[in-house]
Design a protein around this motif. Structure first.
Motif, PDB file in Angstrom:
ATOM      1  N   PHE A   1       9.107  16.916 -13.122  1.00  0.00           N
ATOM      2  CA  PHE A   1      10.096  15.885 -13.745  1.00  0.00           C
ATOM      3  C   PHE A   1       9.516  15.081 -14.735  1.00  0.00           C
ATOM      4  N   TYR A   2      10.190  14.451 -15.687  1.00  0.00           N
ATOM      5  CA  TYR A   2       9.860  13.643 -16.571  1.00  0.00           C
ATOM      6  C   TYR A   2      10.115  12.178 -16.149  1.00  0.00           C
ATOM      7  N   TYR A   3       9.294  11.199 -16.706  1.00  0.00           N
ATOM      8  CA  TYR A   3       9.394   9.945 -16.636  1.00  0.00           C
ATOM      9  C   TYR A   3       9.637   9.653 -18.125  1.00  0.00           C
TER      10      TYR A   3
ATOM     11  N   SER B   1       0.420  19.547  -9.090  1.00  0.00           N
ATOM     12  CA  SER B   1      -0.682  19.266 -10.124  1.00  0.00           C
ATOM     13  C   SER B   1      -1.271  17.847  -9.919  1.00  0.00           C
ATOM     14  N   ARG B   2      -0.641  17.053  -8.759  1.00  0.00           N
ATOM     15  CA  ARG B   2      -1.080  15.626  -8.484  1.00  0.00           C
ATOM     16  C   ARG B   2      -2.507  15.434  -8.486  1.00  0.00           C
TER      17      ARG B   2
ATOM     18  N   GLY C   1      11.873   8.216  -4.984  1.00  0.00           N
ATOM     19  CA  GLY C   1      12.413   8.784  -3.795  1.00  0.00           C
ATOM     20  C   GLY C   1      12.635  10.138  -3.465  1.00  0.00           C
ATOM     21  N   LYS C   2      12.282  11.073  -4.012  1.00  0.00           N
ATOM     22  CA  LYS C   2      12.338  12.398  -3.965  1.00  0.00           C
ATOM     23  C   LYS C   2      11.577  13.147  -4.957  1.00  0.00           C
ATOM     24  N   TRP C   3      11.534  14.480  -4.919  1.00  0.00           N
ATOM     25  CA  TRP C   3      10.860  15.459  -5.828  1.00  0.00           C
ATOM     26  C   TRP C   3       9.273  14.958  -5.808  1.00  0.00           C
ATOM     27  N   GLU C   4       9.049  14.773  -4.331  1.00  0.00           N
ATOM     28  CA  GLU C   4       7.760  14.451  -4.148  1.00  0.00           C
ATOM     29  C   GLU C   4       6.803  13.336  -4.584  1.00  0.00           C
ATOM     30  N   ALA C   5       7.745  12.598  -5.207  1.00  0.00           N
ATOM     31  CA  ALA C   5       7.110  11.564  -5.903  1.00  0.00           C
ATOM     32  C   ALA C   5       7.029  10.208  -5.149  1.00  0.00           C
ATOM     33  N   SER C   6       5.858   9.751  -4.855  1.00  0.00           N
ATOM     34  CA  SER C   6       5.547   8.458  -3.997  1.00  0.00           C
ATOM     35  C   SER C   6       5.600   7.434  -4.940  1.00  0.00           C
ATOM     36  N   PRO C   7       5.672   6.199  -4.325  1.00  0.00           N
ATOM     37  CA  PRO C   7       5.698   4.941  -4.973  1.00  0.00           C
ATOM     38  C   PRO C   7       4.516   4.717  -6.018  1.00  0.00           C
ATOM     39  N   GLU C   8       3.553   5.284  -5.504  1.00  0.00           N
ATOM     40  CA  GLU C   8       2.327   4.978  -6.259  1.00  0.00           C
ATOM     41  C   GLU C   8       2.472   5.875  -7.358  1.00  0.00           C
TER      42      GLU C   8
END
Length: 203
Positions: free
Chosen positions: A168-170, A189-190, A103-110
């Motif tokens: 960020f790291y998962y 780099s997406r 929900g942040k850091w430009e990370a989408s659910p996908e």
């Protein structure tokens, strides 16, 4: 770690050896003062690089799903100094404070699903996460702890050191052997499908 290789286009691999701490309770291993070490690898079409990584937990608030610490990268090829230290803050996916959706850091659910599914331990949870973000899951006794680690700033170098902490790291922590592995996501780099992975063990 604070590293982004712009030309990377493939996931990197992990390596490590167990140091024998298999009987400690999971949250004891995540307590303040615990130290981990291992190897971080980057693979690209042009080259492969690896360096040592040391992580130390500096703070932990399980009630609020929070932890923080420092991360050291040793002898990173593109760095100007032999040790680069960053301070990071983490979110524990406990379905109360944080879910699997960033929900942040430009990370989408996908983006979230693409990274979480790289951990085999996440596979049994996927369908429920797709239904409600995993809010109805009880992870209190699950043999793995999922987290996100976001580096906040450099400790011993300036921002002009040639490295970046934009992503960020998962992270996935194994409760059985105390090992940690993670994939790095950088929104810049997406389209290169850039992932960085590390694998570290408790000292």
């Amino acid at each position: 770690m604070p590293v982004r290789v712009a030309e990377s286009s493939a996931p990197s691999q992990v390596s490590g050896t167990n140091s024998g701490h298999t009987s400690s309770p999971a949250y004891t291993l995540l307590s303040v003062g615990q130290a981990f070490s291992g190897t971080q690898n980057v693979s690209s079409l042009q080259k492969e690089e690896a360096w040592r990584v040391n992580v130390r937990i500096q703070g932990c608030d399980l009630e609020h799903g929070y932890l923080c610490g420092t991360m050291e990268a040793l002898n990173v090829p593109m760095a100007d100094t032999p040790i680069v230290v960053t301070f990071w803050e983490g979110e524990i996916v406990d379905t109360k404070n944080y879910t699997f959706y960033t929900g942040k850091w430009e990370a989408s659910p996908e983006d979230d699903k693409r990274h979480w599914t790289k951990f085999p331990s996440f596979t049994p949870l996927l369908s429920q996460v797709e239904n409600d973000g995993g809010k109805s899951l009880d992870l209190s006794n699950y043999p793995y702890i999922f987290m996100r680690w976001k580096e906040q700033y450099f400790v011993n170098v300036g921002t002009d050191c040639g490295l970046t902490i934009a992503g960020f790291y998962y992270v996935c922590f194994s409760c059985s052997d105390g090992s940690i592995n993670g994939f790095y996501y950088d929104p810049n780099s997406r389209y290169l499908y850039f992932f960085l992975v590390f694998y570290i063990f408790v000292n």
